[in-house]
Scaffold this active site. Structure first.
Site, mmCIF file in Angstrom:
data_model
loop_
_atom_site.group_PDB
_atom_site.id
_atom_site.type_symbol
_atom_site.label_atom_id
_atom_site.label_comp_id
_atom_site.label_asym_id
_atom_site.label_seq_id
_atom_site.Cartn_x
_atom_site.Cartn_y
_atom_site.Cartn_z
ATOM 1 N N GLU A 162 0.833 -1.212 0.000
ATOM 2 C CA GLU A 162 0.000 0.000 0.000
ATOM 3 C C GLU A 162 0.865 1.259 0.000
ATOM 4 O OE1 GLU A 162 -1.497 1.818 3.452
ATOM 5 O OE2 GLU A 162 -1.190 0.035 4.691
ATOM 6 N N LYS A 175 -5.647 10.550 0.723
ATOM 7 C CA LYS A 175 -5.688 9.223 1.341
ATOM 8 C C LYS A 175 -6.918 8.522 0.775
ATOM 9 C CE LYS A 175 -6.749 7.011 5.760
ATOM 10 N NZ LYS A 175 -7.053 7.232 7.182
ATOM 11 N N VAL A 207 -5.479 0.147 2.932
ATOM 12 C CA VAL A 207 -5.641 -1.302 2.802
ATOM 13 C C VAL A 207 -6.828 -1.614 1.886
ATOM 14 C CG1 VAL A 207 -6.273 -3.407 4.061
ATOM 15 C CG2 VAL A 207 -4.507 -1.874 4.982
ATOM 16 N N ASP A 216 -17.245 5.358 13.557
ATOM 17 C CA ASP A 216 -16.013 5.292 12.767
ATOM 18 C C ASP A 216 -15.496 3.847 12.681
ATOM 19 O OD1 ASP A 216 -13.630 5.654 11.468
ATOM 20 O OD2 ASP A 216 -12.874 7.213 12.808
ATOM 21 N N SER A 235 -13.421 1.427 9.910
ATOM 22 C CA SER A 235 -12.643 1.503 8.671
ATOM 23 C C SER A 235 -13.269 0.682 7.543
ATOM 24 C CB SER A 235 -11.224 1.003 8.919
ATOM 25 O OG SER A 235 -10.505 0.964 7.704
ATOM 26 N N ALA A 236 -13.204 1.231 6.341
ATOM 27 C CA ALA A 236 -13.653 0.500 5.148
ATOM 28 C C ALA A 236 -12.773 -0.723 4.884
ATOM 29 C CB ALA A 236 -13.645 1.428 3.938
ATOM 30 N N ASP A 237 -11.618 -0.800 5.566
ATOM 31 C CA ASP A 237 -10.761 -1.989 5.412
ATOM 32 C C ASP A 237 -11.533 -3.263 5.764
ATOM 33 O OD1 ASP A 237 -8.757 -0.163 4.884
ATOM 34 O OD2 ASP A 237 -7.589 -0.594 6.695
ATOM 35 N N LYS A 285 -4.318 -2.069 14.274
ATOM 36 C CA LYS A 285 -3.584 -1.063 15.044
ATOM 37 C C LYS A 285 -4.188 -0.965 16.439
ATOM 38 C CE LYS A 285 -3.726 2.041 11.717
ATOM 39 N NZ LYS A 285 -3.631 1.447 10.394
HETATM 40 N N1 PSU Z 1 -0.855 0.826 9.003
HETATM 41 C C1 PSU Z 1 0.214 1.603 9.284
HETATM 42 N N2 PSU Z 1 0.172 2.902 8.922
HETATM 43 C C2 PSU Z 1 -0.886 3.410 8.211
HETATM 44 C C3 PSU Z 1 -2.004 2.578 7.904
HETATM 45 C C4 PSU Z 1 -1.921 1.302 8.326
HETATM 46 O O1 PSU Z 1 1.177 1.141 9.878
HETATM 47 O O2 PSU Z 1 -0.848 4.580 7.866
HETATM 48 C C5 PSU Z 1 -3.155 3.094 7.081
HETATM 49 C C6 PSU Z 1 -3.621 1.958 6.165
HETATM 50 O O3 PSU Z 1 -3.584 2.429 4.851
HETATM 51 C C7 PSU Z 1 -5.021 1.647 6.607
HETATM 52 C C8 PSU Z 1 -5.470 3.007 7.030
HETATM 53 O O4 PSU Z 1 -5.799 1.079 5.598
HETATM 54 O O5 PSU Z 1 -4.336 3.496 7.759
HETATM 55 C C9 PSU Z 1 -6.747 2.958 7.835
HETATM 56 O O6 PSU Z 1 -7.341 4.216 7.833
HETATM 57 P P1 PSU Z 1 -8.867 4.373 8.280
HETATM 58 O O7 PSU Z 1 -8.880 3.953 9.718
HETATM 59 O O8 PSU Z 1 -9.161 5.853 8.088
HETATM 60 O O9 PSU Z 1 -9.685 3.493 7.394
HETATM 61 MN MN MN Z 2 -12.396 5.914 9.714
#
Ligand code: PSU
Ligand code: MN
Length: 310
Positions: free
Chosen positions: A34, A95, A115, A147, A149-151, A168
């Site tokens: 990614e 992003k 992701v 909130d 994540s779409a992941d 995380k």
């Molecule tokens: N893992 C990391 N650093 C990052 C991310 C993941 O170590 O920056 C990123 C990934 O791209 C993941 C995103 O998909 O953060 C998730 O963001 P959100 O919670 O807004 O979906």
């Molecule tokens: Mn989010």
């Protein structure tokens, strides 16, 4: 007449690097990477140094790296060194998650893929294995902020194996596991019974499944290919012991960083980058060293999994 679903239109949007095209033509293992981790996850210049190092790690395992990003209205699958550098230095890179991918393409903006968007692009490009740091998930307080994540949704729908160090730890990990189960995503810890928590090897939660070798994961992925609409697989690979920050120590930093985000009214897609950089500051840079170590560790495992598939 064009058919309502025009697969060639999508193929026309993909630009492969020579190295990736050659690997796909010759049946060599390829690992998707990614780009949000480069633009929004780590500060310059360590972001670009890490991106190069991770690519080298994959090559040293006999596979080919395919870093994915959106540039000039195209989905780049495999970046040249020059493009990697352009992306890492650029300001205002979008992003891009699932919701943002077509916006970035249609407007020709630079887009770093999360992701979710990397899974979409990898699948469109014919790649089956993808290495990252940690996936996004259900944020703490999601019961009021919504909130999530779409992941997680992407893992539920797109058949790509995502090699991570778990979710995380700034997330609500029990709720994240619940959503993954609801969406039908197998969560497999690598060589441990515990679910890893990104910077720490342990989350205090048991992983749903455990496998011990890349070959075993390959068998599972091949089985999964019989059910192409079953979505992704999540591998949770613990950070090497020498590089971890233990959960007890990490908890305080995470709490402070999340509280700071709350106080400053950070919302939506800005939350993850904000909290990551706050943690970097609170740990005096140690969290970044750990982050780099775990991404490299995941890249090496992903290369071995990709090799088991060809
Ligand atoms: N893992 C990391 N650093 C990052 C991310 C993941 O170590 O920056 C990123 C990934 O791209 C993941 C995103 O998909 O953060 C998730 O963001 P959100 O919670 O807004 O979906
Ligand atoms: Mn989010």
């Amino acid at each position: 007449m064009t058919s309502p679903v025009d697969a060639t239109a999508l193929a026309d949007l993909i630009v492969y690097s020579d190295e990736v095209r050659g690997a796909l033509e010759n049946g060599k293992p390829v690992v998707a990477l990614e780009s949000t981790i480069i633009t929004h996850g780590m500060p310059f210049p360590r972001n670009v140094e890490t991106a190069r190092q991770v690519e080298a790690d994959i090559r040293s395992e006999g596979a080919v790296p395919a870093t994915i990003a959106l540039m000039d209205g195209k989905i780049m699958v495999g970046l040249t060194d020059v493009d990697l550098d352009r992306l890492a230095r650029a300001e205002n890179v979008m992003k891009c998650s699932r919701a943002d991918l077509t916006f970035a393409l249609a407007t020709g903006r630079f887009g770093a893929t999360t992701v979710a968007a990397t899974m979409m692009a990898a699948h469109a490009a014919g790649l089956k294995v993808f290495a990252t740091g940690g996936i996004g998930g259900v944020h703490k307080g999601a019961e009021t902020s919504f909130d999530i994540s779409a992941d997680l949704d992407e893992l539920g729908r797109t058949p790509v194996c995502v090699v991570s160090a778990g979710a995380k730890a700034l997330l609500d990990i029990p709720k994240t596991l619940e959503v993954l189960e609801t969406k039908g995503v197998p969560v497999i810890a690598f060589g441990t019974d515990e679910l890893p928590a990104f910077w720490s090897r342990d989350s205090g939660l048991k992983a749903p499944y455990r496998l011990n070798t890349a070959a075993e994961i390959g068998v599972l992925l091949k089985m999964r290919q019989n059910f192409p609409d079953h979505g992704g697989v999540l591998i949770a690979n613990p950070v090497p012991e020498a590089d971890e920050i233990r959960q007890a120590e990490m908890a305080g930093f995470i709490e402070d960083a999340v509280a700071r985000a709350d106080r400053e009214g950070i919302r939506g897609k800005d939350v993850t980058p904000f909290v990551l950089s706050a943690i970097l500051e609170l740990t005096d840079g140690r969290s970044l060293d750990t982050n780099i170590a775990l991404v490299r560790n995941n890249a090496r495992l992903a290369a071995r999994i990709a090799a088991a598939l060809v």
